[in-house]
Design a protein around this motif. Structure first.
Motif, PDB file in Angstrom:
ATOM      1  N   HIS A  25       0.803  -1.121   0.072  1.00 30.31           N
ATOM      2  CA  HIS A  25      -0.104  -0.079   0.073  1.00 30.31           C
ATOM      3  C   HIS A  25       0.861   1.260   0.042  1.00 30.31           C
ATOM      4  O   HIS A  25       1.401   1.423   1.051  1.00 30.31           O
ATOM      5  CB  HIS A  25      -0.654  -0.027   1.152  1.00 30.31           C
ATOM      6  CG  HIS A  25      -1.886   1.100   1.317  1.00 30.31           C
ATOM      7  ND1 HIS A  25      -2.411   1.347   2.529  1.00 30.31           N
ATOM      8  CD2 HIS A  25      -2.211   1.855   0.349  1.00 30.31           C
ATOM      9  CE1 HIS A  25      -3.291   2.481   2.388  1.00 30.31           C
ATOM     10  NE2 HIS A  25      -3.115   2.728   0.947  1.00 30.31           N
ATOM     11  N   HIS A  33      -2.224   6.980  -4.312  1.00 33.82           N
ATOM     12  CA  HIS A  33      -2.236   5.756  -3.861  1.00 33.82           C
ATOM     13  C   HIS A  33      -1.940   4.403  -4.616  1.00 33.82           C
ATOM     14  O   HIS A  33      -2.678   4.519  -5.719  1.00 33.82           O
ATOM     15  CB  HIS A  33      -3.188   5.656  -2.702  1.00 33.82           C
ATOM     16  CG  HIS A  33      -3.278   6.346  -1.528  1.00 33.82           C
ATOM     17  ND1 HIS A  33      -3.531   6.073  -0.535  1.00 33.82           N
ATOM     18  CD2 HIS A  33      -3.126   7.659  -1.672  1.00 33.82           C
ATOM     19  CE1 HIS A  33      -3.275   7.102   0.534  1.00 33.82           C
ATOM     20  NE2 HIS A  33      -3.153   8.174  -0.333  1.00 33.82           N
ATOM     21  N   CYS A 188      -8.871   5.017  -2.540  1.00 29.48           N
ATOM     22  CA  CYS A 188      -7.843   3.808  -2.218  1.00 29.48           C
ATOM     23  C   CYS A 188      -8.557   2.775  -1.457  1.00 29.48           C
ATOM     24  O   CYS A 188      -9.326   2.825  -0.405  1.00 29.48           O
ATOM     25  CB  CYS A 188      -6.877   4.323  -1.585  1.00 29.48           C
ATOM     26  SG  CYS A 188      -5.761   3.061  -1.139  1.00 29.48           S
ATOM     27  N   CYS A 191      -6.806   1.833   1.738  1.00 33.10           N
ATOM     28  CA  CYS A 191      -7.063   2.964   2.794  1.00 33.10           C
ATOM     29  C   CYS A 191      -8.568   2.522   3.569  1.00 33.10           C
ATOM     30  O   CYS A 191      -8.685   2.514   4.749  1.00 33.10           O
ATOM     31  CB  CYS A 191      -7.132   4.463   2.407  1.00 33.10           C
ATOM     32  SG  CYS A 191      -5.653   5.092   1.978  1.00 33.10           S
TER      33      CYS A 191
HETATM   34 ZN   LIG Z   1      -4.572   4.207   0.179  1.00 36.34          ZN
END
Ligand SMILES: [Zn+2]
Length: 202
Positions: A25, A33, A188, A191
């Motif tokens: 990540h 991202h 993302c 996330c």
């Molecule tokens: Zn992310």
């Protein structure tokens, strides 16, 4: 028997093993991202890996008649420092006469001083990775200003979002990678799952 052009899967495994291809990540300096990250010089630090990759890429150039017929009076050109080991490896495999590499000076891509008009052989531009295609476009412009022309172009990895040809010259690669990029953390998926982030430099 030695396989001179390893499959994309095999190349990706080599990149993974050497640390050049990483999954996780990642957050880029521009705030984007991504679940993957390429740091190609990590593959080229191992001479044997570098050689296998460069020889494989060179095979993709050699089968082009327009290139094969002009060897050895050809120059191999890298748009930046990351492509220099690729350029030397491809030069070796093709026995091309010249190598050049561009560098960023004051935000502008250029060759070293005293590379003069008319000195540069027909060019094959090679890089470690093509993400957007801007670097190879700028390098092609430099080459044309010096009175030469581009007869080939390629990289170890090309993102599928980048062009696959440049003014009629096909862009060769060992891996065509469908890169996932999220403009913001909100978009993302990692996330959303609270996966810890790694910040990467570029
Ligand atoms: Zn992310």
């Amino acid at each position: 028997m030695v396989q001179l052009i390893p499959s994309p899967d095999v190349v990706l495994q080599m990149l993974k093993r050497t640390g050049a291809f990483r999954e996780g990540h990642f957050v880029y300096p521009n705030g984007k991202h991504s679940p993957h990250y390429f740091q190609m010089p990590l593959a080229f630090r191992y001479y044997d890996t570098a050689r296998v990759l460069a020889v494989a890429l060179s095979r993709k150039f050699r089968i082009e008649k327009d290139i094969a017929s002009q060897l050895t009076k050809v120059s191999i050109i890298s748009p930046s420092s990351g492509g220099i080991p690729v350029a030397f490896g491809v030069r070796d495999a093709l026995n091309a006469e010249q190598i050049y590499w561009a560098e960023q000076e004051h935000g502008e891509r250029m060759f070293r001083q005293y590379v003069n008009q008319g000195e540069v052989n027909p060019c094959i531009i090679v890089d470690d990775i093509i993400r957007s295609g801007h670097a190879i476009d700028e390098t092609a412009d430099l080459v044309k200003k010096l009175g030469s022309n581009v007869i080939g172009c390629g990289a170890i990895v090309r993102f599928t979002s980048a062009p696959d040809e440049m003014e009629g010259v096909p862009i060769k690669s060992l891996v065509e990678f469908d890169a996932h990029m999220y403009d913001t953390g909100e978009a993302c998926t990692d996330c959303a799952k609270d996966v810890p982030v790694e910040h990467v430099r570029f």
